[in-house]
Design a protein around this motif. Structure first.
Motif, mmCIF file in Angstrom:
data_model
loop_
_atom_site.group_PDB
_atom_site.id
_atom_site.type_symbol
_atom_site.label_atom_id
_atom_site.label_comp_id
_atom_site.label_asym_id
_atom_site.label_seq_id
_atom_site.Cartn_x
_atom_site.Cartn_y
_atom_site.Cartn_z
ATOM 1 N N ILE A 19 15.750 -6.677 -1.708
ATOM 2 C CA ILE A 19 14.946 -6.190 -0.689
ATOM 3 C C ILE A 19 14.355 -7.525 -0.014
ATOM 4 C CG2 ILE A 19 12.940 -5.008 0.272
ATOM 5 C CD1 ILE A 19 13.019 -3.303 -2.069
ATOM 6 N N TYR A 21 11.770 -9.263 3.104
ATOM 7 C CA TYR A 21 10.657 -8.770 3.806
ATOM 8 C C TYR A 21 10.673 -9.678 4.884
ATOM 9 C CZ TYR A 21 9.220 -5.564 0.195
ATOM 10 O OH TYR A 21 8.939 -4.559 -0.589
ATOM 11 N N ARG A 47 19.474 -0.407 4.569
ATOM 12 C CA ARG A 47 18.607 0.430 4.892
ATOM 13 C C ARG A 47 17.445 -0.399 5.487
ATOM 14 N NH1 ARG A 47 15.336 3.861 0.405
ATOM 15 N NH2 ARG A 47 14.258 5.470 1.659
ATOM 16 N N LEU A 49 13.220 -0.005 6.768
ATOM 17 C CA LEU A 49 11.929 0.675 6.689
ATOM 18 C C LEU A 49 10.911 -0.105 7.339
ATOM 19 C CD1 LEU A 49 12.109 2.161 3.371
ATOM 20 C CD2 LEU A 49 13.069 3.260 5.258
ATOM 21 N N HIS A 51 7.812 0.459 6.447
ATOM 22 C CA HIS A 51 7.041 0.334 5.346
ATOM 23 C C HIS A 51 7.528 0.562 3.922
ATOM 24 C CE1 HIS A 51 2.788 -1.360 5.612
ATOM 25 N NE2 HIS A 51 2.575 -0.631 4.692
ATOM 26 N N TYR A 52 7.280 -0.248 2.738
ATOM 27 C CA TYR A 52 8.044 0.398 1.517
ATOM 28 C C TYR A 52 6.941 -0.200 0.729
ATOM 29 C CZ TYR A 52 10.901 0.943 -2.407
ATOM 30 O OH TYR A 52 11.681 1.175 -3.593
ATOM 31 N N GLN A 53 6.129 0.421 -0.252
ATOM 32 C CA GLN A 53 5.358 0.445 -0.941
ATOM 33 C C GLN A 53 4.472 -0.666 -0.845
ATOM 34 O OE1 GLN A 53 7.727 0.423 -4.624
ATOM 35 N NE2 GLN A 53 8.289 2.427 -4.682
ATOM 36 N N GLN A 54 4.099 -1.139 0.409
ATOM 37 C CA GLN A 54 3.151 -2.002 0.656
ATOM 38 C C GLN A 54 1.805 -1.759 0.994
ATOM 39 O OE1 GLN A 54 6.663 -2.715 3.350
ATOM 40 N NE2 GLN A 54 5.374 -4.651 3.828
ATOM 41 N N PRO A 62 10.454 -4.412 5.390
ATOM 42 C CA PRO A 62 11.506 -4.309 4.397
ATOM 43 C C PRO A 62 12.828 -4.081 4.817
ATOM 44 C CG PRO A 62 10.171 -2.499 4.142
ATOM 45 C CD PRO A 62 9.796 -3.233 5.265
ATOM 46 N N PHE A 64 16.594 -3.808 3.095
ATOM 47 C CA PHE A 64 17.339 -3.292 1.963
ATOM 48 C C PHE A 64 18.938 -3.966 2.154
ATOM 49 C CE2 PHE A 64 13.883 -0.839 1.739
ATOM 50 C CZ PHE A 64 13.833 -0.354 0.459
ATOM 51 N N LEU A 128 2.649 -5.815 -3.242
ATOM 52 C CA LEU A 128 2.917 -4.685 -2.576
ATOM 53 C C LEU A 128 1.568 -3.643 -2.837
ATOM 54 C CD1 LEU A 128 6.782 -4.334 -3.428
ATOM 55 C CD2 LEU A 128 5.553 -5.028 -1.287
#
Length: 136
Positions: A19, A21, A47, A49, A51-54, A62, A64, A128
């Motif tokens: 990943i 950022y 991928r 996104l 937002h991802y677990q942030q 993020p 991927f 995160l």
């Protein structure tokens, strides 16, 4: 569909997910965009996104990616795409940037290259907002 999927070779490749950022906008980057090292494709974007677990205040995007071991790219002497190998390459200056693939279409790709005099920014679990997590 099975013939196409098997014929593409995707089931017989060793790929390694990561990943990235990015602090700004990613307009023009799309799933399937290439990840290149000095112009040679070594992976792809899988991928994107918002937002991802942030933490809610973290505005980084993020992205991927998967790196394909069959490309023969040497991660800066590590000879593999393991987390330790990539970390060693980052310590030697490996950085990711978004680059323009086409001025006409505005499409982007991810460029990996060595820039040893630039600082690396790492996003860890604590960054995160994750205190305890188990990843497979």
């Amino acid at each position: 569909a099975a013939v196409i999927a098997i014929g593409s070779g995707r089931f017989f490749r060793d790929t390694y997910p990561f990943i990235l950022y990015f602090p700004g906008q990613v307009d023009g980057l799309r799933v399937g965009a290439s990840v290149r090292y000095k112009g040679v494709q070594i992976g792809s974007v899988t991928r994107i996104l918002p937002h991802y677990q942030q933490k809610p205040t973290d505005q980084r995007i993020p992205v991927f990616i998967e790196l394909d071991e069959s490309t023969g790219w040497d991660a800066g002497g590590a000879n593999d795409f393991s987390p330790d190998g990539i970390r060693a390459a980052i310590d030697r200056g490996l950085r990711a940037q978004l680059q323009t693939e086409s001025l006409l279409t505005g499409l982007l790709f991810v460029q990996l290259d060595y820039q040893p005099n630039t600082p690396a920014t790492f996003v860890g679990l604590s960054d995160l907002g994750i205190k305890d997590a188990t990843f497979d």
